[in-house]
Design a protein around this motif. Structure first.
Motif, PDB file in Angstrom:
ATOM      1  N   LYS A 104       0.808  -1.535   0.266  1.00 10.57           N
ATOM      2  CA  LYS A 104      -0.029  -0.166   0.001  1.00 10.57           C
ATOM      3  C   LYS A 104       0.928   1.146  -0.058  1.00 10.57           C
ATOM      4  CE  LYS A 104      -4.288  -1.588   0.673  1.00 10.57           C
ATOM      5  NZ  LYS A 104      -5.588  -1.089  -0.327  1.00 10.57           N
ATOM      6  N   ILE A 105       1.869   1.257   0.745  1.00  8.81           N
ATOM      7  CA  ILE A 105       2.931   2.350   0.878  1.00  8.81           C
ATOM      8  C   ILE A 105       3.318   2.584  -0.519  1.00  8.81           C
ATOM      9  CG2 ILE A 105       4.855   3.308   1.737  1.00  8.81           C
ATOM     10  CD1 ILE A 105       4.113   1.814   4.337  1.00  8.81           C
ATOM     11  N   ALA A 106       3.875   1.371  -0.981  1.00  5.05           N
ATOM     12  CA  ALA A 106       4.576   1.671  -2.536  1.00  5.05           C
ATOM     13  C   ALA A 106       3.564   2.238  -3.490  1.00  5.05           C
ATOM     14  CB  ALA A 106       5.396   0.375  -3.074  1.00  5.05           C
ATOM     15  N   GLU A 107       2.523   1.570  -3.489  1.00  9.35           N
ATOM     16  CA  GLU A 107       1.390   1.895  -4.298  1.00  9.35           C
ATOM     17  C   GLU A 107       0.997   3.584  -4.314  1.00  9.35           C
ATOM     18  OE1 GLU A 107      -2.346   0.621  -3.392  1.00  9.35           O
ATOM     19  OE2 GLU A 107      -2.873   0.335  -5.258  1.00  9.35           O
ATOM     20  N   HIS A 108       0.847   3.861  -3.084  1.00  7.61           N
ATOM     21  CA  HIS A 108       0.574   5.389  -2.846  1.00  7.61           C
ATOM     22  C   HIS A 108       1.650   6.384  -3.302  1.00  7.61           C
ATOM     23  CE1 HIS A 108      -3.075   3.568  -0.938  1.00  7.61           C
ATOM     24  NE2 HIS A 108      -3.633   4.778  -0.963  1.00  7.61           N
ATOM     25  N   LEU A 109       2.840   5.936  -2.816  1.00  8.56           N
ATOM     26  CA  LEU A 109       3.904   6.470  -3.126  1.00  8.56           C
ATOM     27  C   LEU A 109       3.986   6.957  -4.759  1.00  8.56           C
ATOM     28  CD1 LEU A 109       6.295   8.025  -1.437  1.00  8.56           C
ATOM     29  CD2 LEU A 109       7.652   5.867  -2.212  1.00  8.56           C
ATOM     30  N   TYR A 110       3.887   5.619  -5.478  1.00  8.42           N
ATOM     31  CA  TYR A 110       4.015   5.747  -6.901  1.00  8.42           C
ATOM     32  C   TYR A 110       2.712   6.678  -7.396  1.00  8.42           C
ATOM     33  CZ  TYR A 110       2.976   3.745 -11.570  1.00  8.42           C
ATOM     34  OH  TYR A 110       2.758   3.500 -12.876  1.00  8.42           O
ATOM     35  N   VAL A 111       1.814   6.648  -6.815  1.00 12.00           N
ATOM     36  CA  VAL A 111       0.422   7.530  -7.521  1.00 12.00           C
ATOM     37  C   VAL A 111       1.151   9.030  -7.449  1.00 12.00           C
ATOM     38  CG1 VAL A 111      -2.008   8.409  -6.929  1.00 12.00           C
ATOM     39  CG2 VAL A 111      -1.187   5.848  -6.832  1.00 12.00           C
ATOM     40  N   GLY A 112       1.466   9.220  -6.237  1.00 13.43           N
ATOM     41  CA  GLY A 112       1.932  10.732  -5.698  1.00 13.43           C
ATOM     42  C   GLY A 112       2.851  11.073  -6.750  1.00 13.43           C
ATOM     43  N   VAL A 113       4.042  10.183  -7.046  1.00 15.52           N
ATOM     44  CA  VAL A 113       5.329  10.494  -7.869  1.00 15.52           C
ATOM     45  C   VAL A 113       4.658  10.816  -9.391  1.00 15.52           C
ATOM     46  CG1 VAL A 113       7.443   9.558  -8.912  1.00 15.52           C
ATOM     47  CG2 VAL A 113       6.892   9.691  -6.284  1.00 15.52           C
ATOM     48  N   ALA A 114       3.659   9.672  -9.669  1.00 13.37           N
ATOM     49  CA  ALA A 114       3.260   9.705 -11.049  1.00 13.37           C
ATOM     50  C   ALA A 114       2.454  10.998 -11.348  1.00 13.37           C
ATOM     51  CB  ALA A 114       2.416   8.286 -11.248  1.00 13.37           C
ATOM     52  N   ALA A 115       1.843  11.426 -10.240  1.00  9.65           N
ATOM     53  CA  ALA A 115       0.787  12.979 -10.604  1.00  9.65           C
ATOM     54  C   ALA A 115       1.969  13.942 -10.834  1.00  9.65           C
ATOM     55  CB  ALA A 115      -0.064  12.743  -9.290  1.00  9.65           C
ATOM     56  N   ALA A 116       2.885  13.919  -9.912  1.00 10.38           N
ATOM     57  CA  ALA A 116       3.876  14.986 -10.087  1.00 10.38           C
ATOM     58  C   ALA A 116       4.459  14.935 -11.365  1.00 10.38           C
ATOM     59  CB  ALA A 116       4.841  15.156  -9.059  1.00 10.38           C
ATOM     60  N   TYR A 117       4.879  13.535 -11.883  1.00 11.04           N
ATOM     61  CA  TYR A 117       5.517  13.478 -12.948  1.00 11.04           C
ATOM     62  C   TYR A 117       4.761  14.057 -14.275  1.00 11.04           C
ATOM     63  CZ  TYR A 117       7.630  11.195 -17.273  1.00 11.04           C
ATOM     64  OH  TYR A 117       8.220  11.040 -18.109  1.00 11.04           O
ATOM     65  N   GLY A 118       3.567  13.893 -14.304  1.00 14.04           N
ATOM     66  CA  GLY A 118       2.747  14.034 -15.299  1.00 14.04           C
ATOM     67  C   GLY A 118       2.648  15.688 -15.286  1.00 14.04           C
ATOM     68  N   VAL A 131       9.873   4.726 -12.715  1.00 10.31           N
ATOM     69  CA  VAL A 131      10.066   3.427 -13.534  1.00 10.31           C
ATOM     70  C   VAL A 131      10.118   2.298 -12.866  1.00 10.31           C
ATOM     71  CG1 VAL A 131      11.713   2.513 -15.068  1.00 10.31           C
ATOM     72  CG2 VAL A 131      11.422   4.803 -15.306  1.00 10.31           C
ATOM     73  N   ALA A 132      10.563   2.026 -11.636  1.00  9.54           N
ATOM     74  CA  ALA A 132      10.801   0.787 -10.930  1.00  9.54           C
ATOM     75  C   ALA A 132       9.486   0.536 -10.571  1.00  9.54           C
ATOM     76  CB  ALA A 132      11.807   1.060  -9.830  1.00  9.54           C
ATOM     77  N   ALA A 133       8.707   1.447 -10.075  1.00 10.08           N
ATOM     78  CA  ALA A 133       7.313   1.020  -9.495  1.00 10.08           C
ATOM     79  C   ALA A 133       6.414   0.938 -10.664  1.00 10.08           C
ATOM     80  CB  ALA A 133       6.642   2.253  -8.705  1.00 10.08           C
ATOM     81  N   ASP A 134       6.340   1.705 -11.746  1.00  7.10           N
ATOM     82  CA  ASP A 134       5.555   1.410 -13.078  1.00  7.10           C
ATOM     83  C   ASP A 134       5.849  -0.073 -13.553  1.00  7.10           C
ATOM     84  OD1 ASP A 134       3.683   2.736 -14.884  1.00  7.10           O
ATOM     85  OD2 ASP A 134       5.342   2.136 -16.272  1.00  7.10           O
ATOM     86  N   ALA A 135       7.034  -0.456 -13.593  1.00  6.38           N
ATOM     87  CA  ALA A 135       7.249  -1.644 -14.167  1.00  6.38           C
ATOM     88  C   ALA A 135       7.050  -2.786 -13.500  1.00  6.38           C
ATOM     89  CB  ALA A 135       8.967  -1.917 -14.690  1.00  6.38           C
ATOM     90  N   SER A 136       7.226  -2.642 -11.942  1.00  9.33           N
ATOM     91  CA  SER A 136       6.896  -3.780 -11.192  1.00  9.33           C
ATOM     92  C   SER A 136       5.130  -3.868 -10.822  1.00  9.33           C
ATOM     93  CB  SER A 136       7.335  -3.272  -9.722  1.00  9.33           C
ATOM     94  OG  SER A 136       8.708  -3.089  -9.668  1.00  9.33           O
ATOM     95  N   MET A 137       4.576  -2.801 -11.150  1.00  4.79           N
ATOM     96  CA  MET A 137       3.155  -2.765 -10.864  1.00  4.79           C
ATOM     97  C   MET A 137       2.466  -3.616 -12.072  1.00  4.79           C
ATOM     98  SD  MET A 137       0.791  -1.437  -8.773  1.00  4.79           S
ATOM     99  CE  MET A 137       1.060   0.227  -8.010  1.00  4.79           C
ATOM    100  N   PHE A 138       3.182  -3.252 -13.365  1.00  5.32           N
ATOM    101  CA  PHE A 138       2.502  -3.942 -14.541  1.00  5.32           C
ATOM    102  C   PHE A 138       3.040  -5.643 -14.512  1.00  5.32           C
ATOM    103  CE2 PHE A 138       1.652   0.169 -15.885  1.00  5.32           C
ATOM    104  CZ  PHE A 138       0.192   0.107 -16.281  1.00  5.32           C
ATOM    105  N   ALA A 139       4.153  -5.582 -13.968  1.00  4.57           N
ATOM    106  CA  ALA A 139       5.002  -6.986 -14.060  1.00  4.57           C
ATOM    107  C   ALA A 139       4.136  -8.070 -13.228  1.00  4.57           C
ATOM    108  CB  ALA A 139       6.312  -7.057 -13.528  1.00  4.57           C
ATOM    109  N   ILE A 140       3.199  -7.636 -12.093  1.00  4.58           N
ATOM    110  CA  ILE A 140       2.560  -8.464 -11.298  1.00  4.58           C
ATOM    111  C   ILE A 140       1.411  -8.718 -11.601  1.00  4.58           C
ATOM    112  CG2 ILE A 140       3.791  -7.966  -9.048  1.00  4.58           C
ATOM    113  CD1 ILE A 140       1.277  -6.255  -8.268  1.00  4.58           C
ATOM    114  N   LEU A 141       1.138  -7.972 -12.900  1.00  4.11           N
ATOM    115  CA  LEU A 141      -0.386  -8.501 -13.348  1.00  4.11           C
ATOM    116  C   LEU A 141      -0.097  -9.518 -14.301  1.00  4.11           C
ATOM    117  CD1 LEU A 141      -1.566  -5.058 -15.051  1.00  4.11           C
ATOM    118  CD2 LEU A 141      -2.404  -6.226 -13.176  1.00  4.11           C
TER     119      LEU A 141
END
Lengths: 292, 217
Positions: free
Chosen positions: A62-76, B116-126
């Motif tokens: 959950k932590i990694a997932e939420h961190l990813y969402v935040g980083v992705a939003a800022a990246y976009g 990139v690490a989280a993005d690839a891992s997220m889709f890899a677990i799919l």
């Protein structure tokens, strides 16, 4: 979350694995405490945290997932700023030698953009409709001729090529496909109006046709024509799918099943290649067990 | 007021739609220039929409934090990731936000090691979930399921070395499967999809489809 025993196990096991192996790599001198080294550790930690979901849902994931969402939003947001707002709006207005007459054209999208942002103010949210109507109206207008030209006419032209004698190859495959449809029709008739969903005869014949087509290496366009026609028959619901129509739409279902199977296989392999990439990172960059 | 709230947006959508269709068919430099200008405006307005999207995300998580909703602690990490990445983007490797994006620095580091690490891992677990779903649903109970299964297996095997090891023509067969029967079916589907898309676009231009105006229309 942590009341679930599986969740607790996943958290401790994956956190433990990450810490133990990272310390081992640091102690062995494979990873240095530099910017690059910390990058590898961060990437490995996030990868393991996300993979921990395969065991059970847990706080690490959950932590990694939420961190990813935040980083992705800022990246976009950063991409939008640097590639569009800065390049097309801020730089021409504030940092160029363009005259007022050349800049007036930028006032319209700026105003419409600000009106769009008004969506967040409930009292003035209706103003955003003006901007949305521009985007939606322009998008709809531009898509009509583009779709007709590229997605309809340009697709129909090569599809009809063999029927108009442009295939340039052996017509055998077209004859074989027509025979297949006739046989499928006979099979459906034998079933007393039932489409014979579990009949082995038709699909077997279809696969034989495919194999002949494959080994001949010609007439592929004819097969595409038969496939497109059959699929369109399947999606044509204005007539009852019985008799000849039912038989043809049956062939359409087989084509659709092949397409769904092929798409599925393609998607799986794309995901597998991502998985291989992550495993190479974990075993190579992080643990130095792979020598690539 | 009803004119500004409803009629004006419908008029703008109609005018922009007709203009966009017209310029496609006018073979003149002025039409090309107008198309470029309107497309640029469209891109700028869409960029503002990205700010709206990010606001919506942050607003949602702020609400969770405020109400102490179940799992609210995770929303802190959304803010953490957002603030750190945005700060790195604004810093722009020491150049600031008013010059083009510079290579290197914290922004690139976060992009490579977090995004990139989280993005690839997220889709890899799919891939695991797809395999699990396939195991449960791909039972060759019917003819159609068998065809689907065989096509999927051929495509999967044809794209890895073991496929060519089993049968040297396997990669060629999977390519043929993708190019011929797969394309035939896709083309059949897409012809219907794009006819529907054209019909929907016409409904928008003529004000029959108004859902983009909001819920109360």
């Amino acid at each position: 979350m942590m009341h679930n025993p599986g969740s607790r196990t996943a958290t401790f096991v994956f956190a433990g694995i990450f810490l133990a192996l990272s310390i081992w790599q640091l102690a062995a001198g494979h990873i240095a405490l530099t910017v690059d080294g910390l990058g590898v550790l961060t990437g490995a930690g996030l990868t393991l945290a996300l993979f921990s979901f395969l065991y059970d849902d847990n706080p690490l994931f959950k932590i990694a997932e939420h961190l990813y969402v935040g980083v992705a939003a800022a990246y976009g947001l950063a991409l939008v700023w640097f590639q569009v707002i800065l390049a097309d709006l801020v730089n021409p207005i504030f940092f160029s030698t363009a005259t007022i007459r050349q800049l007036w054209v930028l006032i319209v999208p700026s105003v419409l953009g600000i009106l769009l942002i008004m969506r967040i103010v409930p009292k003035f949210s209706w103003l955003s409709r003006i901007s949305f109507s521009y985007v939606v109206g322009f998008g709809a207008g531009i898509s009509i001729p583009a779709y007709i030209a590229s997605q309809l006419l340009e697709q129909v032209h090569p599809t009809l090529a063999p029927a108009l004698g442009w295939d340039g190859g052996d017509k055998f495959i077209l004859i074989a496909a027509i025979v297949l449809i006739a046989v499928a029709y006979l099979v459906s008739r034998r079933g007393g109006g039932d489409l014979g969903m579990n009949s082995w005869f038709g699909p077997t014949l279809l696969s034989v046709v495919f194999l002949i087509c494959y080994f001949q290496g010609v007439g592929a366009a004819s097969l595409v024509l038969v496939g497109v026609a059959a699929v369109l028959f399947y999606f044509f619901f204005s007539v009852e799918h019985t008799g000849a129509v039912g038989a043809i739409s049956r062939v359409g279902i087989w084509f659709l099943m092949i397409a769904f199977g092929a798409s599925f296989g393609f998607t799986v392999m794309a995901r597998i290649s991502l998985l291989i990439g992550r495993m190479q990172f974990l075993l190579g960059d992080w643990l130095h067990l792979l020598k690539i | 007021m009803i004119f500004f709230k409803r009629t004006l947006p419908l008029v703008i959508a109609f005018v922009m739609g007709i203009v966009a269709i017209s310029i496609y068919y006018i073979p003149h430099q002025a039409a090309v220039d107008l198309n470029d200008l309107l497309s640029k405006w469209d891109r700028i307005i869409a960029a503002f929409a990205a700010f709206l999207g990010v606001y919506s995300l942050l607003y949602l998580h702020a609400g969770r934090l405020k109400r102490r909703q179940a799992g609210w602690g995770y929303s802190v990490f959304v803010y953490l990731g957002f603030v750190v990445m945005l700060t790195a983007a604004i810093y722009n490797n020491g150049a600031g936000p008013l010059v083009a994006l510079r290579k290197g620095g914290a922004y690139d580091w976060l992009y490579t090691n977090v995004f990139v690490a989280a993005d690839a891992s997220m889709f890899a677990i799919l891939s695991f979930f797809i395999a699990s779903a396939a195991y449960r649903t791909f039972r060759a109970r019917t003819t159609e399921a068998t065809i689907l299964l065989v096509a999927a297996v051929i495509v999967m095997l044809g794209r890895v070395p073991i496929g060519a090891l089993l049968w040297e023509s396997m990669p060629e067969l999977q390519q043929w499967l993708m190019n011929v029967p797969n394309m035939a079916a896709k083309r059949g589907i897409l012809l219907g999809v794009y006819l529907g898309a054209v019909a929907t676009a016409l409904r928008i231009i003529f004000g029959i489809e108004r859902s983009y105006l909001g819920g109360d229309e």
